[in-house]
Design a protein around this motif. Structure first.
Motif, PDB file in Angstrom:
ATOM      1  N   VAL A 344      13.376 -20.584  14.585  1.00  0.00           N
ATOM      2  CA  VAL A 344      14.598 -21.191  14.051  1.00  0.00           C
ATOM      3  C   VAL A 344      14.391 -22.678  13.790  1.00  0.00           C
ATOM      4  CG1 VAL A 344      17.038 -21.645  14.505  1.00  0.00           C
ATOM      5  CG2 VAL A 344      16.014 -19.472  15.231  1.00  0.00           C
ATOM      6  N   ASN A 345      13.769 -23.368  14.744  1.00  0.00           N
ATOM      7  CA  ASN A 345      13.527 -24.808  14.629  1.00  0.00           C
ATOM      8  C   ASN A 345      12.206 -25.107  15.325  1.00  0.00           C
ATOM      9  OD1 ASN A 345      13.460 -27.650  15.145  1.00  0.00           O
ATOM     10  ND2 ASN A 345      15.676 -27.752  14.869  1.00  0.00           N
ATOM     11  N   LEU A 346      11.141 -25.349  14.518  1.00  0.00           N
ATOM     12  CA  LEU A 346       9.813 -25.533  15.097  1.00  0.00           C
ATOM     13  C   LEU A 346       9.760 -26.755  16.004  1.00  0.00           C
ATOM     14  CD1 LEU A 346       6.817 -24.931  15.390  1.00  0.00           C
ATOM     15  CD2 LEU A 346       6.427 -26.140  13.217  1.00  0.00           C
ATOM     16  N   GLY A 347      10.239 -27.906  15.536  1.00  0.00           N
ATOM     17  CA  GLY A 347      10.157 -29.128  16.324  1.00  0.00           C
ATOM     18  C   GLY A 347      10.830 -29.018  17.672  1.00  0.00           C
ATOM     19  N   ALA A 348      11.959 -28.304  17.723  1.00  0.00           N
ATOM     20  CA  ALA A 348      12.700 -28.127  18.977  1.00  0.00           C
ATOM     21  C   ALA A 348      12.231 -26.910  19.767  1.00  0.00           C
ATOM     22  CB  ALA A 348      14.194 -28.004  18.684  1.00  0.00           C
ATOM     23  N   GLY A 349      11.330 -26.118  19.183  1.00  0.00           N
ATOM     24  CA  GLY A 349      10.852 -24.919  19.863  1.00  0.00           C
ATOM     25  C   GLY A 349      11.895 -23.831  19.981  1.00  0.00           C
ATOM     26  N   GLN A 350      12.824 -23.756  19.046  1.00  0.00           N
ATOM     27  CA  GLN A 350      13.877 -22.750  19.116  1.00  0.00           C
ATOM     28  C   GLN A 350      13.395 -21.447  18.470  1.00  0.00           C
ATOM     29  OE1 GLN A 350      17.564 -24.242  17.520  1.00  0.00           O
ATOM     30  NE2 GLN A 350      17.561 -26.059  18.841  1.00  0.00           N
ATOM     31  N   VAL A 351      13.435 -20.355  19.264  1.00  0.00           N
ATOM     32  CA  VAL A 351      12.933 -19.055  18.837  1.00  0.00           C
ATOM     33  C   VAL A 351      14.026 -18.012  19.034  1.00  0.00           C
ATOM     34  CG1 VAL A 351      11.195 -17.270  19.229  1.00  0.00           C
ATOM     35  CG2 VAL A 351      10.574 -19.696  19.448  1.00  0.00           C
ATOM     36  N   GLN A 352      14.259 -17.205  18.003  1.00  0.00           N
ATOM     37  CA  GLN A 352      15.231 -16.113  18.105  1.00  0.00           C
ATOM     38  C   GLN A 352      14.480 -14.798  18.249  1.00  0.00           C
ATOM     39  OE1 GLN A 352      17.666 -15.150  14.627  1.00  0.00           O
ATOM     40  NE2 GLN A 352      19.418 -14.738  15.979  1.00  0.00           N
ATOM     41  N   VAL A 353      14.855 -13.981  19.252  1.00  0.00           N
ATOM     42  CA  VAL A 353      14.199 -12.699  19.473  1.00  0.00           C
ATOM     43  C   VAL A 353      14.945 -11.614  18.706  1.00  0.00           C
ATOM     44  CG1 VAL A 353      13.330 -13.426  21.718  1.00  0.00           C
ATOM     45  CG2 VAL A 353      15.501 -12.187  21.579  1.00  0.00           C
ATOM     46  N   ASN A 354      14.202 -10.660  18.181  1.00  0.00           N
ATOM     47  CA  ASN A 354      14.783  -9.591  17.377  1.00  0.00           C
ATOM     48  C   ASN A 354      14.844  -8.262  18.117  1.00  0.00           C
ATOM     49  OD1 ASN A 354      14.964 -11.372  15.160  1.00  0.00           O
ATOM     50  ND2 ASN A 354      12.800 -11.025  14.695  1.00  0.00           N
ATOM     51  N   ARG A 355      14.428  -8.268  19.391  1.00  0.00           N
ATOM     52  CA  ARG A 355      14.506  -7.045  20.191  1.00  0.00           C
ATOM     53  C   ARG A 355      14.892  -7.414  21.618  1.00  0.00           C
ATOM     54  NH1 ARG A 355      10.091  -2.377  19.904  1.00  0.00           N
ATOM     55  NH2 ARG A 355      11.505  -1.754  18.231  1.00  0.00           N
ATOM     56  N   ALA A 356      15.823  -6.655  22.164  1.00  0.00           N
ATOM     57  CA  ALA A 356      16.251  -6.902  23.543  1.00  0.00           C
ATOM     58  C   ALA A 356      15.183  -6.436  24.513  1.00  0.00           C
ATOM     59  CB  ALA A 356      17.563  -6.168  23.811  1.00  0.00           C
ATOM     60  N   GLY A 357      15.054  -7.138  25.623  1.00  0.00           N
ATOM     61  CA  GLY A 357      14.092  -6.725  26.636  1.00  0.00           C
ATOM     62  C   GLY A 357      13.758  -7.857  27.589  1.00  0.00           C
ATOM     63  N   TRP A 358      12.784  -7.599  28.440  1.00  0.00           N
ATOM     64  CA  TRP A 358      12.314  -8.594  29.402  1.00  0.00           C
ATOM     65  C   TRP A 358      11.164  -9.382  28.793  1.00  0.00           C
ATOM     66  CZ3 TRP A 358      14.893  -9.688  33.765  1.00  0.00           C
ATOM     67  CH2 TRP A 358      15.808  -8.733  34.237  1.00  0.00           C
ATOM     68  N   TYR A 359      11.273 -10.705  28.851  1.00  0.00           N
ATOM     69  CA  TYR A 359      10.271 -11.590  28.255  1.00  0.00           C
ATOM     70  C   TYR A 359       9.644 -12.480  29.326  1.00  0.00           C
ATOM     71  CZ  TYR A 359      11.888 -10.443  23.523  1.00  0.00           C
ATOM     72  OH  TYR A 359      12.206  -9.792  22.357  1.00  0.00           O
ATOM     73  N   LEU A 360       8.333 -12.688  29.205  1.00  0.00           N
ATOM     74  CA  LEU A 360       7.633 -13.688  30.009  1.00  0.00           C
ATOM     75  C   LEU A 360       7.465 -14.933  29.137  1.00  0.00           C
ATOM     76  CD1 LEU A 360       6.001 -14.688  32.446  1.00  0.00           C
ATOM     77  CD2 LEU A 360       3.985 -13.575  31.440  1.00  0.00           C
ATOM     78  N   ILE A 361       8.011 -16.048  29.593  1.00  0.00           N
ATOM     79  CA  ILE A 361       8.045 -17.283  28.797  1.00  0.00           C
ATOM     80  C   ILE A 361       7.432 -18.420  29.606  1.00  0.00           C
ATOM     81  CG2 ILE A 361       9.521 -18.930  27.591  1.00  0.00           C
ATOM     82  CD1 ILE A 361      11.535 -16.675  27.176  1.00  0.00           C
ATOM     83  N   SER A 362       6.526 -19.172  28.962  1.00  0.00           N
ATOM     84  CA  SER A 362       5.856 -20.297  29.619  1.00  0.00           C
ATOM     85  C   SER A 362       6.062 -21.566  28.800  1.00  0.00           C
ATOM     86  CB  SER A 362       4.358 -20.022  29.762  1.00  0.00           C
ATOM     87  OG  SER A 362       4.126 -18.905  30.595  1.00  0.00           O
ATOM     88  N   VAL A 363       6.233 -22.668  29.513  1.00  0.00           N
ATOM     89  CA  VAL A 363       6.404 -23.986  28.890  1.00  0.00           C
ATOM     90  C   VAL A 363       5.462 -24.958  29.597  1.00  0.00           C
ATOM     91  CG1 VAL A 363       8.024 -25.803  28.227  1.00  0.00           C
ATOM     92  CG2 VAL A 363       8.848 -23.442  28.558  1.00  0.00           C
ATOM     93  N   ALA A 364       4.791 -25.815  28.834  1.00  0.00           N
ATOM     94  CA  ALA A 364       3.927 -26.841  29.433  1.00  0.00           C
ATOM     95  C   ALA A 364       4.111 -28.139  28.672  1.00  0.00           C
ATOM     96  CB  ALA A 364       2.465 -26.409  29.397  1.00  0.00           C
ATOM     97  N   TYR A 365       4.243 -29.239  29.400  1.00  0.00           N
ATOM     98  CA  TYR A 365       4.402 -30.567  28.806  1.00  0.00           C
ATOM     99  C   TYR A 365       3.256 -31.468  29.266  1.00  0.00           C
ATOM    100  CZ  TYR A 365       9.250 -29.032  28.178  1.00  0.00           C
ATOM    101  OH  TYR A 365      10.382 -28.339  27.841  1.00  0.00           O
ATOM    102  N   ASN A 366       2.705 -32.251  28.345  1.00  0.00           N
ATOM    103  CA  ASN A 366       1.720 -33.266  28.673  1.00  0.00           C
ATOM    104  C   ASN A 366       2.243 -34.617  28.209  1.00  0.00           C
ATOM    105  OD1 ASN A 366      -1.341 -32.307  29.529  1.00  0.00           O
ATOM    106  ND2 ASN A 366      -0.066 -30.674  28.661  1.00  0.00           N
ATOM    107  N   PHE A 367       2.116 -35.625  29.077  1.00  0.00           N
ATOM    108  CA  PHE A 367       2.672 -36.951  28.805  1.00  0.00           C
ATOM    109  C   PHE A 367       1.554 -37.967  28.552  1.00  0.00           C
ATOM    110  CE2 PHE A 367       5.664 -34.698  31.525  1.00  0.00           C
ATOM    111  CZ  PHE A 367       6.852 -34.857  30.832  1.00  0.00           C
ATOM    112  N   SER A 368       1.905 -38.977  27.804  1.00  0.00           N
ATOM    113  CA  SER A 368       0.930 -40.031  27.522  1.00  0.00           C
ATOM    114  C   SER A 368       0.715 -40.937  28.726  1.00  0.00           C
ATOM    115  CB  SER A 368       1.389 -40.871  26.324  1.00  0.00           C
ATOM    116  OG  SER A 368       2.653 -41.459  26.592  1.00  0.00           O
TER     117      SER A 368
END
Length: 456
Positions: A344-368
């Motif tokens: 939906v919005n690449l810069g904000a990382g917005q993703v819409q799923v098209n199938r209901a279910g259980w999802y494994l989601i990971s996020v990682a941030y690296n700082f300067s």
């Protein structure tokens, strides 16, 4: 009287009690003959009638068997037709459950060059920017002629065998390092034959840049999209790919840098499919020599499963102010993979799923810079335009030690989190962050990935 055979048996004319007395001879009369003949005839008729009855019975049995066979054949035909119809229906049902067939192989070219000769030859067109020397081959490696004009600039060699699609890949094997920490060797793709527009990856021994280039008045202009400090050595293979709007650099097949050219700053089309490489010179220093080249039309891998992989390829930081429960903007710039989901919005990382279910989601941030008391979060909305809420929150990072004034000292450059959540069809998710320090997010290890585990 004699017997019928005209013999007179002994004692025929003795007393009536004698066994051979004529009185005891068999008498033969026409009535007897008639009676015996009729009896035999009736017996014959009775045998014929019995045989006829048996034959009629056999005929009836045969007819009944034939009728039963005909009925069985009709039943078998009906059963076969029903089975055939059921099979066809099942085939349609099964086909609807199977994934779509893999796309056909993309037509295109592939060519390699080991430079096992003494001159570059007619398969390349050289385009110079600045008063630099010609490209030569020495020891099966291409470099600028050290005995030629040594003004600052570059010479780019475009292969005359253009690729056939807009999705492309070019790999170089790095030769002698020369002075590669100071001047760059280039990979060029999506170029027109005059090098009017193109995409490039400039490779130093300590950093790689990618961006869009233009040429005018005999000089090239380079607009860097992003860069990454990394080490490149002699013998390494550096690959530059372009698939759709996504550009990526791999060193020895490991992704190190990427960018999504959403603005389309590099034009594409049938007239812009030339590829090649370049070597540079500046102030007495030469770039890497080139020991080998491979170029090919590149087809994106057929997506399997359901999920996504977004990351920030740029090492240029995106400022993030201190604050709690903050959703991102303008951070991610590359879609590494997206299968059966909508970005939906690449810069904000917005993703819409098209199938209901259980999802494994990971996020990682690296700082300067160093940071402390950070928390990785996952946010969601039930649908596009719905109200956002925090779905999961990771642990708050340890503040670490304190300085002499009692102020906390940062002790980390990164924070991450992994979560398993149930998402309904049409739900939207995005990463979030809490931090007590203003900092900048950088690539290439700032990423947002998700995969469907199972569905109902």
């Amino acid at each position: 009287m004699t017997s019928p055979d005209r013999k007179v048996p002994s004692g025929a004319y003795v007393g009536s009690s004698a066994p051979n007395n004529v009185a005891n001879l068999q008498s033969v009369t026409w009535a007897g003959v008639q009676q015996a003949t009729v009896a035999n005839l009736f017996a014959s008729y009775q045998g014929v009638n019995t045989a006829s009855q048996n034959m009629n019975g056999d005929n009836d049995t045969s007819a009944a068997a034939a009728t039963a066979a005909a009925m069985g054949s009709s039943t078998a035909q009906s059963t076969g037709s029903a089975a055939q119809n059921t099979a066809a229906a099942n085939t349609a049902s099964i086909a609807s459950l199977l994934p779509p067939p893999a796309p056909s192989t993309t037509p295109g070219n592939t060519f390699t060059d080991s430079f096992a000769r003494t001159t570059l030859g007619p398969n390349y067109t050289s385009v110079k920017s600045g008063p630099v020397a010609d490209l030569i081959i020495s020891g099966n490696q291409v470099r600028l002629d050290p005995n030629g004009n040594t003004g600052t600039g570059s010479t780019i060699a475009l292969n005359t065998s253009a690729l056939q699609t807009d999705d492309q890949s070019v790999s170089l094997v790095m030769g002698a390092a020369n002075n590669a920490a100071n001047v760059a060797t280039g990979i060029i793709l999506r170029a027109d034959p005059q090098l009017t527009t193109f995409a490039y990856a400039w490779i130093y021994s300590t950093v790689i840049y990618i961006g869009s280039g233009t040429r005018s008045g005999g000089s090239n202009t380079y607009n860097d999209w992003t860069s990454l400090a990394t080490t490149v050595n002699t013998g390494d293979t550096v690959t530059f790919t372009a698939v759709g709007s996504n550009y990526q650099v791999l060193v020895n097949n490991s992704p190190v840098l990427g960018f999504s050219d959403a603005a389309g700053s590099v034009p594409i089309g049938s007239s812009r499919r030339a590829v090649g490489f370049g070597c540079s010179y500046s102030s007495g220093k030469f770039s890497f020599s080139v020991a080998g080249l491979t170029a090919a039309d590149q087809q994106a891998a057929a997506p399997t499963g359901i999920g996504w992989s977004l990351f920030r390829g740029s090492t240029t930081g995106v400022a993030r102010g201190a604050g709690s429960m903050t959703r991102l903007t303008g951070v991610f710039d590359t879609v590494r993979q997206a299968a059966n989901v909508s970005i939906v919005n690449l810069g904000a990382g917005q993703v819409q799923v098209n199938r209901a279910g259980w999802y494994l989601i990971s996020v990682a941030y690296n700082f300067s810079g160093l940071d402390y008391a950070m928390r990785t979060e996952l946010w969601g909305a039930p649908s596009l335009g719905g109200s956002w809420g925090m779905l999961r929150a990771g642990a708050v990072g340890d503040g670490g030690s304190s300085d002499q004034d009692g102020n906390p000292v940062g002790n980390a450059y990164a924070t991450s989190g992994s979560f398993v959540v149930y998402l309904s069809k049409g739900a939207v998710v995005a990463p979030g962050l809490s931090t007590q320090t203003s900092n900048s997010l950088v690539g290439p290890y700032t990423c947002f990935d998700g995969a469907l585990l199972n569905w109902l």
